[in-house]
Design a protein around this motif. Structure first.
Motif, mmCIF file in Angstrom:
data_model
loop_
_atom_site.group_PDB
_atom_site.id
_atom_site.type_symbol
_atom_site.label_atom_id
_atom_site.label_comp_id
_atom_site.label_asym_id
_atom_site.label_seq_id
_atom_site.Cartn_x
_atom_site.Cartn_y
_atom_site.Cartn_z
ATOM 1 N N ALA A 39 0.828 -1.209 0.000
ATOM 2 C CA ALA A 39 0.000 0.000 0.000
ATOM 3 C C ALA A 39 0.865 1.262 0.000
ATOM 4 C CB ALA A 39 -0.933 -0.010 1.212
ATOM 5 N N GLU A 40 1.977 1.232 0.736
ATOM 6 C CA GLU A 40 2.874 2.386 0.732
ATOM 7 C C GLU A 40 3.441 2.601 -0.663
ATOM 8 O OE1 GLU A 40 6.562 4.341 3.236
ATOM 9 O OE2 GLU A 40 6.051 2.246 3.609
ATOM 10 N N GLY A 43 0.870 4.014 -3.002
ATOM 11 C CA GLY A 43 0.349 5.324 -2.650
ATOM 12 C C GLY A 43 -1.126 5.281 -2.289
ATOM 13 N N ASP A 44 -1.571 4.127 -1.794
ATOM 14 C CA ASP A 44 -2.975 3.936 -1.413
ATOM 15 C C ASP A 44 -3.115 4.235 0.078
ATOM 16 O OD1 ASP A 44 -5.504 3.013 -0.696
ATOM 17 O OD2 ASP A 44 -5.414 1.316 -2.101
ATOM 18 N N LEU A 45 -3.429 5.485 0.394
ATOM 19 C CA LEU A 45 -3.462 5.932 1.777
ATOM 20 C C LEU A 45 -4.477 5.161 2.610
ATOM 21 C CD1 LEU A 45 -2.352 7.900 3.884
ATOM 22 C CD2 LEU A 45 -4.060 9.557 3.094
ATOM 23 N N SER A 72 0.912 9.495 16.805
ATOM 24 C CA SER A 72 -0.496 9.120 16.946
ATOM 25 C C SER A 72 -1.003 8.648 15.586
ATOM 26 C CB SER A 72 -1.333 10.312 17.407
ATOM 27 O OG SER A 72 -1.387 11.301 16.384
ATOM 28 N N TYR A 73 -2.178 8.016 15.594
ATOM 29 C CA TYR A 73 -2.780 7.567 14.339
ATOM 30 C C TYR A 73 -2.947 8.744 13.372
ATOM 31 C CZ TYR A 73 -6.017 5.272 11.123
ATOM 32 O OH TYR A 73 -6.614 4.746 9.997
ATOM 33 N N ALA A 74 -3.441 9.874 13.887
ATOM 34 C CA ALA A 74 -3.647 11.055 13.045
ATOM 35 C C ALA A 74 -2.314 11.541 12.464
ATOM 36 C CB ALA A 74 -4.321 12.163 13.839
ATOM 37 N N GLU A 75 -1.265 11.545 13.265
ATOM 38 C CA GLU A 75 0.044 11.976 12.768
ATOM 39 C C GLU A 75 0.618 10.978 11.767
ATOM 40 O OE1 GLU A 75 2.804 13.024 15.882
ATOM 41 O OE2 GLU A 75 1.379 14.418 16.790
ATOM 42 N N VAL A 76 0.389 9.688 11.979
ATOM 43 C CA VAL A 76 0.847 8.679 11.018
ATOM 44 C C VAL A 76 0.133 8.893 9.689
ATOM 45 C CG1 VAL A 76 0.870 6.206 10.463
ATOM 46 C CG2 VAL A 76 1.519 6.966 12.758
ATOM 47 N N ARG A 77 -1.179 9.126 9.738
ATOM 48 C CA ARG A 77 -1.954 9.379 8.513
ATOM 49 C C ARG A 77 -1.419 10.618 7.786
ATOM 50 N NH1 ARG A 77 -6.379 7.573 6.201
ATOM 51 N NH2 ARG A 77 -7.484 8.937 4.767
ATOM 52 N N TYR A 80 1.951 9.805 6.043
ATOM 53 C CA TYR A 80 1.807 9.072 4.790
ATOM 54 C C TYR A 80 1.086 9.891 3.718
ATOM 55 C CZ TYR A 80 3.617 4.862 6.992
ATOM 56 O OH TYR A 80 4.426 3.943 7.614
ATOM 57 N N ARG A 81 0.151 10.749 4.118
ATOM 58 C CA ARG A 81 -0.515 11.625 3.143
ATOM 59 C C ARG A 81 0.531 12.520 2.479
ATOM 60 N NH1 ARG A 81 -1.091 16.344 2.222
ATOM 61 N NH2 ARG A 81 -0.283 16.981 4.247
ATOM 62 N N ALA A 82 1.438 13.082 3.281
ATOM 63 C CA ALA A 82 2.482 13.944 2.737
ATOM 64 C C ALA A 82 3.425 13.168 1.815
ATOM 65 C CB ALA A 82 3.267 14.609 3.872
ATOM 66 N N VAL A 83 3.750 11.932 2.168
ATOM 67 C CA VAL A 83 4.596 11.096 1.303
ATOM 68 C C VAL A 83 3.927 10.930 -0.066
ATOM 69 C CG1 VAL A 83 5.448 8.736 0.934
ATOM 70 C CG2 VAL A 83 5.795 9.859 3.151
ATOM 71 N N VAL A 84 2.637 10.601 -0.049
ATOM 72 C CA VAL A 84 1.903 10.386 -1.299
ATOM 73 C C VAL A 84 1.797 11.685 -2.093
ATOM 74 C CG1 VAL A 84 -0.347 9.760 -2.277
ATOM 75 C CG2 VAL A 84 0.623 8.399 -0.411
#
Length: 181
Positions: A39-40, A43-45, A72-77, A80-84
């Motif tokens: 998924a990483e 790019g499938d967030l 935190s979960y929100a920070e992890v999201r 990964y959003r920024a990576v994508v």
């Protein structure tokens, strides 16, 4: 895929181990790990976050004395959003060692990322061409922790130094295709 940054090397050893594993718990965490890695790369967030536990907390140790990993979960999201969105997912962790127990997987190998020049400039780094890609490279070990549902609780990374120290511009043939290709 290029030889220098071959995303398949990221999940190759984990898939091999999964195919050989008979313990249901170890199979569950390896299945999550492989799904996370794919998924990483793609790019499938949403698929990526489906592998992450609600109480996730990551850590990074290496060149910087400051741990800037998401807590935190929100920070992890958001990470990964920024990576994508910033096209920083053209990467491969060329894993040459993988260890599995009932709650943890440890992976180790050379991590290579093709960073867009414009992202590096945004990070305060000087590059001659903002439209080119540049090689980040470091040896990295990751301790992956899993909860009772076999979701990723932590991705705690240890790197051998500043992967930007010997950064060089990648030739067009060295830049892997966009994520998912």
């Amino acid at each position: 895929m290029t030889g220098l940054i071959d995303a398949r090397r990221t999940w190759e050893l984990a898939e091999k181990r999964l195919a050989e594993e008979s313990d249901p718990r170890r199979r569950a965490i390896l299945t999550t790990l492989v799904a996370h890695m794919h998924a990483e790369h793609e790019g499938d967030l949403d698929a990526l976050m489906a592998t992450v536990a609600p109480n996730a907390c990551y850590h990074q140790w290496g060149a910087s004395p400051v741990d800037r990993a998401p807590k935190s979960y929100a920070e992890v999201r958001e990470f990964y959003r920024a990576v994508v969105e910033n096209d920083c997912g053209r990467l491969a962790h060329h894993i040459d060692r993988l260890t599995v127990d009932r709650d943890t997987v440890v992976t180790e190998g050379i991590l290579r990322i093709a960073y867009p020049g414009r992202v590096l400039v945004g990070m305060g780094r000087s590059v001659p061409d903002v439209d080119a890609f540049y090689l980040y490279e470091t040896r990295m070990a990751i301790v992956w922790g899993f909860d009772e549902q076999a979701l990723v609780v932590c991705e705690d990374s240890y790197s051998t130094g500043d992967g930007f120290a010997d950064m060089r511009r990648l030739g067009p043939e060295e830049v892997p295709a966009r994520m998912g290709v």
